[in-house]
Design an enzyme around this catalytic site. Sequence first.
Site, PDB file in Angstrom:
ATOM      1  N   HIS A   1       0.844  -1.054   0.092  1.00 22.22           N
ATOM      2  CA  HIS A   1      -0.004  -0.066   0.129  1.00 22.22           C
ATOM      3  C   HIS A   1       1.038   1.261   0.071  1.00 22.22           C
ATOM      4  CE1 HIS A   1      -2.741   2.986   1.493  1.00 22.22           C
ATOM      5  NE2 HIS A   1      -3.903   2.116   1.345  1.00 22.22           N
TER       6      HIS A   1
ATOM      7  N   ASP B   1       3.268  -4.171   8.210  1.00 25.15           N
ATOM      8  CA  ASP B   1       2.131  -3.337   7.983  1.00 25.15           C
ATOM      9  C   ASP B   1       0.902  -4.487   8.123  1.00 25.15           C
ATOM     10  OD1 ASP B   1      -0.276  -2.179   7.105  1.00 25.15           O
ATOM     11  OD2 ASP B   1       0.418  -1.733   4.998  1.00 25.15           O
TER      12      ASP B   1
ATOM     13  N   GLN C   1      -4.425  -5.210   6.898  1.00 27.53           N
ATOM     14  CA  GLN C   1      -5.693  -6.056   6.129  1.00 27.53           C
ATOM     15  C   GLN C   1      -5.417  -7.285   6.937  1.00 27.53           C
ATOM     16  OE1 GLN C   1      -7.842  -5.288   4.054  1.00 27.53           O
ATOM     17  NE2 GLN C   1      -6.877  -3.309   3.677  1.00 27.53           N
TER      18      GLN C   1
ATOM     19  N   LYS D   1     -10.642  -0.686  10.091  1.00 29.18           N
ATOM     20  CA  LYS D   1     -10.524  -1.950   9.133  1.00 29.18           C
ATOM     21  C   LYS D   1     -10.866  -2.963  10.006  1.00 29.18           C
ATOM     22  CE  LYS D   1      -7.088  -0.203   5.902  1.00 29.18           C
ATOM     23  NZ  LYS D   1      -8.134   0.215   4.813  1.00 29.18           N
TER      24      LYS D   1
ATOM     25  N   CYS E   1      -4.776   2.149  -3.658  1.00 33.40           N
ATOM     26  CA  CYS E   1      -3.451   2.920  -3.047  1.00 33.40           C
ATOM     27  C   CYS E   1      -2.633   2.040  -3.264  1.00 33.40           C
ATOM     28  CB  CYS E   1      -3.876   3.265  -1.613  1.00 33.40           C
ATOM     29  SG  CYS E   1      -4.962   4.621  -1.352  1.00 33.40           S
TER      30      CYS E   1
END
Length: 406
Positions: A121, A198, A201, A224, A363
């Site tokens: 991302h 990261d 997700q 999220k 993104c």
Amino acid sequence: MNIEKIRNEFPFLDAEKTGKKVIYLDSAATSQKPLSVINAQADYYKYSNANPHRGSHYLSWKATEVYEKTREKIRNFINANRPEEIIYTRNATESLNLLAYSYASENLKEGDEILISILEHHANLVPWQRVAKEKGAVLKYVYLNEDFSLDYNQFRDKITNKTKIVAITASSNVTGEMTDVKKITKLAHEVGAISIVDACQLAAHKAIDVKDIDCDFLAFSGHKMYAPLGIGILFGKYSLLENLKPYNLGGDMIEYVYEQESTFAKPAQRFEAGTQDVGGVVGLSAAIDFINEIGIDNIYEHENELVRYAYDLIKDIDNIKIFFPEKRNTGSVLSFAFCDIHPHDIASILDMNGIAVRSGHHCAMPLHTYLGVSSTCRASFAIYNTKEEVEYFAKELKNVRKVMGL
């Protein structure tokens, strides 16, 4: 697990109040919020609103209590060693920028290397571009296999003694692949590099154990994972955090302030300047309770079943291309494109039939360029979605071609 009971927790499914029936397949952008989260945040502003750490009165004490108890809850949620390793930010983007400024800008020198993947991302890509340019460092990429899966052999080949930072997504927001961050972290540590994960997700879908991964830093966003917008988390090993300079300067992150110089508080307070989003923290606390009550393994099983079912239903549609590494561990994301229909047209036609999907580059422009497309459509699933919704989505996706006269 009673999905209908869970669905009753989500007000957006009330078609009368929402304005139309919506099949929401855009949870990778932001999840819908259950009543328990909405009510917890509302109750905070009704009955406990005050600035934490700044007053000796009752309401300030209550705000401080929930603020710090949630930090401990997050520590437990990701299995960190101590609550001081949990820093509140606005989102994962701010968390990653904090690392680029406070760690990378201070520790990199000319010729050092930063290694990321093409899956990243922009939040885990653009900050490293800037740091590389400012410090004369080299930004390197790991690419994909033909089946859209991450090429781990490239990691072994591209990590060298010059590598100082390895920053990797735990789960792609385009291909859905859940990467082996533990393996990548081990490779990074073998050459003395730090590992940054990261987990945006991943946090709502799979259990995170930072001790097992052994990553040095990890970031995720609350919105999220059923929490409000505007609250994020940065985890960092305390031994690293205590040597980082602060990213924002101002109130509540100081130790002493004199006319010409200041000293700063210890982590995590050092990185939490100014009035914080305590309402967002309260919402995140309730969201973690919501996830824990259902069981994150149950959530993953349900979502993975839906995404695999959707893949099977749409994979043979004429002229479709699906960017999905089906033989790898995957999350709840399915990205696709038609060779002869623009993704924005696909999304608009689906929207007319009450189906919300994302269209664009998500993104992740370098990834789309690498895949040879300007944009894709993305269906992403959550605990409130059903097999019947997947079937309706697949049916209407087939009808898109008829609407377009193809």
